[in-house]
Write a protein that holds these residues in place. Sequence first.
Motif, short mmCIF file in Angstrom:
data_model
loop_
_atom_site.label_atom_id
_atom_site.label_comp_id
_atom_site.label_asym_id
_atom_site.label_seq_id
_atom_site.Cartn_x
_atom_site.Cartn_y
_atom_site.Cartn_z
N ALA A 127 2.94 24.32 10.15
CA ALA A 127 1.98 23.58 10.76
C ALA A 127 1.81 22.36 9.75
N LEU A 128 1.95 22.54 8.47
CA LEU A 128 1.52 21.40 7.53
C LEU A 128 2.55 20.25 7.44
N GLU A 129 2.18 18.95 7.51
CA GLU A 129 2.88 17.94 7.25
C GLU A 129 2.23 17.09 6.08
N VAL A 130 3.20 16.56 5.21
CA VAL A 130 2.75 15.79 4.34
C VAL A 130 3.81 14.41 4.38
N ARG A 131 3.21 13.16 4.31
CA ARG A 131 4.09 12.16 4.47
C ARG A 131 3.41 10.94 3.45
N LEU A 132 4.39 10.49 2.73
CA LEU A 132 3.76 9.49 1.56
C LEU A 132 4.99 8.16 1.95
N VAL A 133 4.39 7.02 2.49
CA VAL A 133 4.96 5.83 3.00
C VAL A 133 4.75 4.70 2.10
N LEU A 134 5.59 3.82 1.92
CA LEU A 134 5.34 2.56 1.12
C LEU A 134 5.18 1.44 2.15
N LEU A 135 4.03 0.78 2.13
CA LEU A 135 3.69 -0.22 3.46
C LEU A 135 3.83 -1.59 2.55
N PHE B 180 0.78 -1.18 -0.06
CA PHE B 180 0.02 -0.02 0.05
C PHE B 180 0.96 1.23 0.17
N LEU B 181 0.35 2.52 -0.60
CA LEU B 181 0.96 3.60 -0.40
C LEU B 181 0.06 4.24 0.44
N LEU C 143 -1.36 -0.83 -3.90
CA LEU C 143 -0.35 -0.61 -4.80
C LEU C 143 -0.69 -1.45 -6.28
N CYS C 144 -1.53 -2.33 -6.09
CA CYS C 144 -1.97 -2.89 -7.32
C CYS C 144 -2.91 -1.86 -8.19
N ALA C 145 -3.40 -0.97 -7.58
CA ALA C 145 -4.11 0.29 -8.32
C ALA C 145 -3.09 0.98 -9.14
N LEU C 146 -2.02 1.33 -8.51
CA LEU C 146 -0.93 2.19 -9.31
C LEU C 146 -0.48 1.17 -10.44
N GLU C 147 -0.34 -0.06 -10.16
CA GLU C 147 0.38 -0.92 -11.24
C GLU C 147 -0.50 -1.15 -12.29
N TRP C 148 -1.77 -1.46 -12.08
CA TRP C 148 -3.01 -1.53 -13.08
C TRP C 148 -3.11 -0.33 -13.91
N ALA C 149 -3.17 0.93 -13.31
CA ALA C 149 -3.02 2.21 -13.97
C ALA C 149 -1.75 2.27 -14.87
N GLY D 245 9.64 -4.58 -4.92
CA GLY D 245 10.77 -5.30 -4.37
C GLY D 245 11.38 -4.28 -3.00
N LEU D 246 10.89 -3.14 -2.94
CA LEU D 246 11.36 -2.12 -1.79
C LEU D 246 10.81 -2.74 -0.42
N PRO D 247 11.65 -2.45 0.57
CA PRO D 247 11.04 -2.84 1.92
C PRO D 247 10.36 -1.61 2.33
N PRO D 248 9.25 -1.70 3.64
CA PRO D 248 8.64 -0.69 3.71
C PRO D 248 9.52 0.49 3.95
N LEU D 249 9.26 1.61 3.52
CA LEU D 249 9.87 2.88 3.65
C LEU D 249 9.16 4.41 3.56
N PRO D 250 9.63 5.46 4.10
CA PRO D 250 9.08 6.69 4.00
C PRO D 250 9.39 7.09 2.43
N LEU D 251 8.74 7.46 1.49
CA LEU D 251 9.21 8.07 0.31
C LEU D 251 9.36 9.68 0.38
#
Length: 89
Positions: A81-89, A11-12, A30-36, A68-74
Amino acid sequence: MRRLPPLRPRFLYLVVRGPFPWPLPLVLPLCALEWALFLALFLLKTRRFLRGGPALGVPLGRVFALRGLPPLPLVEVRVGALEVRLVLL
């Protein structure tokens, strides 16, 4: 021949935190991104074939590269005061 990475659920995960009381999470399989990506490559390939252009070869390993990547923050961005985080789980 190299084997594709295992097809486990990935998941993203996008979280936006700011001055509002609760964080806003968004979970994208992540499968939705791959199918797209598959659909975009198929349409591009078909369009080039119909126009008589050169063939477009894309190895499947490139489409499944995130698996192939391990879970990591991208991406992690903080602005005031604004924080945006995108993580690969």
